[in-house]
Design a protein around this motif. Structure first.
Motif: not given
Length: 302
Positions: A178-202
């Motif tokens: 369960e912890r590993e699952k939450r870690a993967l979800i958190a990492a994917s959410e972080g990457r998703r937010q990063e892409q959103i931030n980059i696209a928004t900035g561009e």
């Protein structure tokens, strides 16, 4: 003398048997000729010597009682080793003395029985999540029966819930997954937010650049328009001054002389260029005709 000492000893014994000092938060049960007579309250009390007898001394303080560890079976047939602690208080010294031969053992046994009954209605996962509910149900079950023993059950606390080693290992594996699952979800959410931030900035940068280019184009156009207007105004002013000068006495002759000078200078520049072939008119009157035409245009502009 001996009689006096004997009387003194009897008097002391009489006083000791008669006067009873009960400590605070205590109650003593007194029997008279083998029958319940009274419960002595804290302070100074008097009894009939050799007739009244203190049979039990009860503490009215809150008493913690360790409930021995036991094996309980959950609803999904899993064994749990459970131990706890029970807090109770004697509220009726008379019932505590006559309601049960040993109210402490009675409360302990009832706590164990009630705990097994409550846990048997729950699945394993619920037993860890609903400790407060288990404690409340055990207290309710014990308190109802303990009223006949002069005891008030205040609360029950589970100290430890220990499943078998196999269950512990499986639970640990589940928690790790369960912890590993939450870690993967958190990492994917972080990457998703990063892409959103980059696209928004561009996007914002592109909008800013386009706005800047738009403003630059507007400023350039306004500058060119102002320059053309200034040139036109200057030309108009120059023409007006020339026209005004021509209208002055001798102005026309001065203009003719200026045009002639510029014509001569132009011929001179052309003639000075070795690569340019100059064709001179055979009739120089054509030059004067050219000057006359220029003057005619000047007159028309007056």
């Amino acid at each position: 003398m001996e009689i006096a000492l004997l009387l003194l000893a009897i008097a002391v014994l009489f006083i000791v048997k008669t006067v009873k000092v009960v400590p605070q938060q205590n109650a003593w049960v007194v029997e008279r000729l083998g029958k319940y007579h009274a419960s002595l309250t804290p302070g100074l009390n008097f009894v009939v010597p050799f007739i009244d007898n203190v049979i039990q001394k009860h503490s009215l303080k809150e008493i913690p009682l360790d409930v021995p560890s036991q094996i309980c079976i959950t609803r999904d047939n899993t064994q749990l080793q459970v131990d706890g602690i029970l807090y109770f208080q004697v509220t009726d010294p008379r019932l505590a003395s006559y309601g049960s031969s040993n109210y402490i053992m009675a409360v302990t046994q009832l706590a164990q029985t009630s705990l097994r009954s409550v846990i048997g209605k729950l699945e394993l996962d619920k037993t860890f999540e609903e400790r407060d509910i288990i404690n409340a149900q055990v207290v309710a079950a014990i308190d109802e029966a303990a009223l006949n023993w002069g005891v008030k059950v205040l609360r029950y606390e589970i100290k430890d819930l220990t499943p078998p080693k196999e269950i512990l290992h499986a639970m640990q594996s589940q928690i790790t997954a369960e912890r590993e699952k939450r870690a993967l979800i958190a990492a994917s959410e972080g990457r998703r937010q990063e892409q959103i931030n980059i696209a928004t900035g561009e996007r914002e940068a592109f909008i800013a650049r386009s706005e800047g280019e738009k403003q630059a184009a507007i400023n350039k156009a306004q500058g060119e328009a102002a320059s053309i207007t200034a040139v036109a105004d200057a030309t108009a002013q120059a023409i007006e001054r020339i026209a005004a000068a021509i209208r002055q006495p001798g102005g026309e002759q001065a203009v003719q002389l200026k045009v002639a000078e510029q014509a001569v200078q132009a011929y001179g520049k052309v003639a000075s260029d070795a690569k340019t072939t100059l064709i001179v008119p055979s009739n120089m009157t054509e030059v004067s005709g050219l000057i006359a035409s220029a003057m005619q245009m000047v007159k028309l502009n007056k």
